[in-house]
Design an enzyme around this catalytic site. Structure first.
Site, short mmCIF file in Angstrom:
data_model
loop_
_atom_site.label_atom_id
_atom_site.label_comp_id
_atom_site.label_asym_id
_atom_site.label_seq_id
_atom_site.Cartn_x
_atom_site.Cartn_y
_atom_site.Cartn_z
N GLY A 96 0.83 -1.20 0.00
CA GLY A 96 0.00 0.00 0.00
C GLY A 96 0.85 1.24 0.00
O GLY A 96 2.05 1.18 -0.30
N MET A 142 1.99 3.05 2.39
CA MET A 142 3.04 3.15 3.39
C MET A 142 4.19 2.20 3.14
O MET A 142 5.32 2.46 3.53
CB MET A 142 2.46 2.89 4.78
CG MET A 142 1.63 4.03 5.31
SD MET A 142 0.85 3.58 6.88
CE MET A 142 2.27 3.03 7.80
N VAL A 160 3.73 -5.41 3.18
CA VAL A 160 3.52 -6.33 4.29
C VAL A 160 4.00 -7.71 3.83
O VAL A 160 3.48 -8.26 2.85
CB VAL A 160 2.05 -6.39 4.73
CG1 VAL A 160 1.91 -7.31 5.95
CG2 VAL A 160 1.54 -5.00 5.06
N ASP A 197 -6.55 4.69 12.13
CA ASP A 197 -6.85 4.03 10.86
C ASP A 197 -7.66 2.76 11.10
O ASP A 197 -7.32 1.69 10.59
CB ASP A 197 -5.56 3.72 10.10
CG ASP A 197 -5.81 3.47 8.61
OD1 ASP A 197 -6.89 3.82 8.12
OD2 ASP A 197 -4.91 2.92 7.94
#
Length: 731
Positions: free
Chosen positions: A24, A26, A29, A137
């Site tokens: 994403g 940021m 993962v 978030d």
């Protein structure tokens, strides 16, 4: 879970990376496995965030606080390295699906499941708040489902980003549709903000849709601030609790302790809380994790356990120069996803580079036998559709893109080293939503069309997405900047509107502004989004910020201008289009204001200069559109364009050229003998390209543009003068 890519690290700290869980804005993962066999989810933060002055300090503090969160329903942080070049943290891995994926696969949850979901998440947030954190978030993607209850993830990161100037894709920390009104408005937030987001999550779980709808980001945020939530047919205690959570005023919302008591009273249960189809999804996911192969007998890198440093897989030191670039070759790739992709995808591609002027124009066409040589083999012809507003309000910009695209196709087909031919088919939808759907239905059904370039109005762009989504046919645009068409086939080849504010905020906080900054909203959704994003970015420090609104008739506008001038501003930032900006600029000059004035892309239109006249001079405007006659990287493109069309390239021509080059670059990595539109969807967002206008790369998960791509212009002598992408030293 997906396989690792060549640019992903083999080890992160003491954890061997075995797959990708997601990506994403940021970072990435990864699924990691410790030497003892335990599985962890590793959040590898993009190194751009670490470059922000205050990020590491805040990230260090928030990770430390997150480690203090102890609750069964909050996934704990088990390891982290806040000092690595790309900071990371690891949490326990939960094999269950996320709430958003579950609702998409099985539909809304029954009320008994929603009650238990509300109770457990309220308990998790209570622990987060007790540790001195605000999650910021809370969204369906951050709620994982397990047989014994849900798990809340990702606390300890969002707040670390809150001080970073416009780092998030939407220029706010959080996810539109699940943000509180105070987040959407750029105000400070507390625990009550998480309660509002929890209400949005529970409404989504119960109804299958977001309580403030979808569409462009600005529209969603506007409805969050001003409209009541859509809770559908929900009734009784469930509806009453959600309405309390979704109150606009933070002080009216219940606290997490009161929520726990309310959910227990509403009948939340401990066991058997999920319906059968969801339990089946969880079982499938868990079985997949158990089937992972044993860890390879690779030696742990020296010092990995002690220092927890991130070690990357080997990669090329010198990437192949990006194909189709008129500018200089890229530098060696760094650790960012964008540069890693450039290193990966810039290797082994067959489009010719430039050497000595425009030699490519003399390349042999496939039909040219070369004076007795064996005929070249017949090549696959791939059609790219160009759906555009060629006869409506955006006709000038759309035509410029089309002509740039024509140059790119001609250039590609003139290269005798190509492995396929390109065909460009242009279709006019006049910027009409209804016509856009009709055009899209035809092009979606045409198997010869492998991808679509959309150069049309925002309304038409939204309307055309459904037909292309149904058949998984890629849509690329450099015109739409609202960012409201997120789905599996949409790719935005320009920064979204909100990110225009990054360089403006940098300029306004550079110490050159003497006096407050007045943010002027013209009353449109675009104006609200621009001024809200600017206010969010300026919260981290700098001059005083004063919001104002300038809309209505001449009398109202004059009153607004008098108020603005009365603030003795050090700078004025106008959020709005060229028409309202032209009127405002005239009234501002008439009122005697001579200080710095700034605007954004909606003002980057010759009609603003023509309508405002001398009052436009001196305005500083940012835009995602380059000037191909002034940008050094576009010099040779400008020469070739003029040879092809008999006139210099207008704005948007370079972007139209680049989009075709991106698509061609994407196809080069595929088997062109059998490629179809579904193959393009799979790889387009993984493609990186150094174009003549900017460097292109995309977020895999949402199709957003990654990179800078914003340029400064100053109005001088009745025209926009290109200043480049660097932030000016002064106004």
């Amino acid at each position: 879970m997906r396989p690792l890519r060549p640019g992903d690290p083999a080890w992160v700290g003491r954890y061997r990376c075995v797959g990708r869980l997601g990506a994403g804005g940021m970072g990435t993962v990864l699924l990691g496995r410790g030497t003892d066999g335990t599985l962890v989810a590793i959040k590898l933060i993009r190194s751009e965030f670490a470059d922000e002055p205050s990020f590491r300090r805040r990230f260090r503090r928030e990770v430390a606080a997150a480690r203090q969160v102890v609750n069964r329903w909050a996934v704990p942080v088990v390891a982290a390295d806040t000092e690595a070049e790309a900071p990371w943290l690891a949490t326990e891995f939960v094999p269950g699906p996320a709430l958003d994926a579950t609702v998409a696969a099985t539909g809304p949850l029954p009320e008994r499941s929603v009650r238990t979901l509300g109770l457990r998440l309220a308990e998790a947030l209570d622990a987060v708040h007790a540790a001195g954190l605000v999650h910021r978030d809370v969204k369906p993607g951050n709620v994982l489902l397990a047989p014994d209850g849900p798990r809340l993830i990702d606390f300890g990161i969002a707040r670390a980003l809150d001080d970073t100037v416009l780092t998030a894709t939407d220029a706010v920390i959080g996810s539109p549709g699940f943000l509180s009104p105070e987040q959407a408005g750029g105000r400070s937030v507390g625990p009550a903000s998480d309660v509002f987001s929890l209400g949005c999550v529970l409404a989504f779980a119960a109804t299958g849709r977001r309580p403030f709808g979808g569409g462009p980001v600005a529209s969603v945020l506007y409805r969050t601030v001003h409209n009541e939530p859509d809770l559908g047919q929900l009734s009784g205690t469930l509806r009453e609790l959600l309405e309390r959570c979704l109150a606009k005023e933070p002080s009216v919302r219940p606290g997490t302790g009161a929520l726990q008591a309310a959910w227990r009273d509403a009948g939340a249960t401990a066991g058997g809380w999920l319906p059968g189809p969801v339990t089946h999804l969880i079982a499938e996911r868990s079985a997949g994790m158990l089937a992972l192969p044993p860890i390879e007998p690779t030696q742990v890198p020296h010092g990995a356990v002690d220092s927890l440093e991130t070690t990357s897989a080997p990669r090329s030191e010198t990437p192949y120069p990006p194909s189709g670039s008129f500018g200089p070759p890229s530098q060696a790739p760094g650790r960012t996803r964008r540069r890693a992709l450039l290193g990966l995808l810039g290797t082994g591609l067959g489009l010719a580079g430039i050497s000595g002027g425009v030699l490519w124009w003399n390349g042999r066409n496939a039909s040219d036998t070369g004076g007795g040589e064996d005929p070249a083999p017949e090549l696959t012809a791939l059609t790219v559709a160009f759906q555009a507003d060629l006869s409506g309000p955006l006709a000038e910009a759309a035509d410029a893109q089309l002509r740039g695209a024509e140059v790119a196709v001609a250039r590609h087909n003139a290269d005798d080293r190509r492995s396929f031919d390109l065909v460009l088919r242009s279709v006019d939808d006049a910027g009409s939503a209804d016509e856009a759907v009709r055009v899209a239905e035809r092009l979606a059904a045409d198997d010869a069309v492998v991808a679509v370039v959309a150069a049309t109005s925002p309304a038409a762009t939204r309307a055309l997405m459904d037909p292309y989504t149904r058949v998984r046919k890629s849509v690329v645009t450099v015109t739409d900047g609202a960012g409201g068409n997120l789905n599996a086939v949409y790719t935005m080849a320009r920064p979204i509107d909100a990110l225009q504010l990054r360089p403006i905020v940098t300029l306004l906080t550079s110490g050159t502004v003497e006096g407050p900054v007045v943010l002027v909203d013209d009353g449109s959704e675009y104006g609200w989004e621009i001024t809200r994003s600017a206010r969010t970015g300026l919260l981290g420090g700098g001059p005083e910020v004063i919001p104002e609104r300038a809309e209505g008739g001449e009398a109202e506008l004059r009153d607004a201008v008098r108020r603005i001038v009365g603030h003795l501003p050090g700078a004025v930032l106008f959020g709005g289009g060229w028409e309202s900006a032209a009127v405002f600029a005239g009234l501002l000059a008439e009122a005697g204001y001579r200080g710095p004035c700034l605007g954004t892309q909606a003002m980057h239109d010759p009609r603003f200069v023509e309508s405002a006249g001398p009052a436009a001079d001196g305005w500083l405007v940012v835009s995602t559109v380059t000037d191909p006659l002034a940008a050094p990287s576009a010099a040779e493109f400008a020469q070739v364009f003029e040879e092809h069309h008999g006139e210099p390239p207008p704005p948007y021509a370079a972007e139209g050229y680049d989009v075709i080059e991106v698509l061609a670059r994407c196809v080069e990595g595929l088997d062109t003998a059998s490629v179809d539109h579904r193959d393009i969807v799979e790889v387009l967002r993984l493609t990186a390209h150094q174009g003549v206008a900017k460097e292109y790369a995309f977020e895999e998960e949402n199709g957003f543009f990654v990179g800078e791509g914003v340029f400064f212009y100053r109005v001088e002598d009745g025209a926009f003068r290109f200043l480049g992408s660097d932030v000016p030293d002064e106004f």
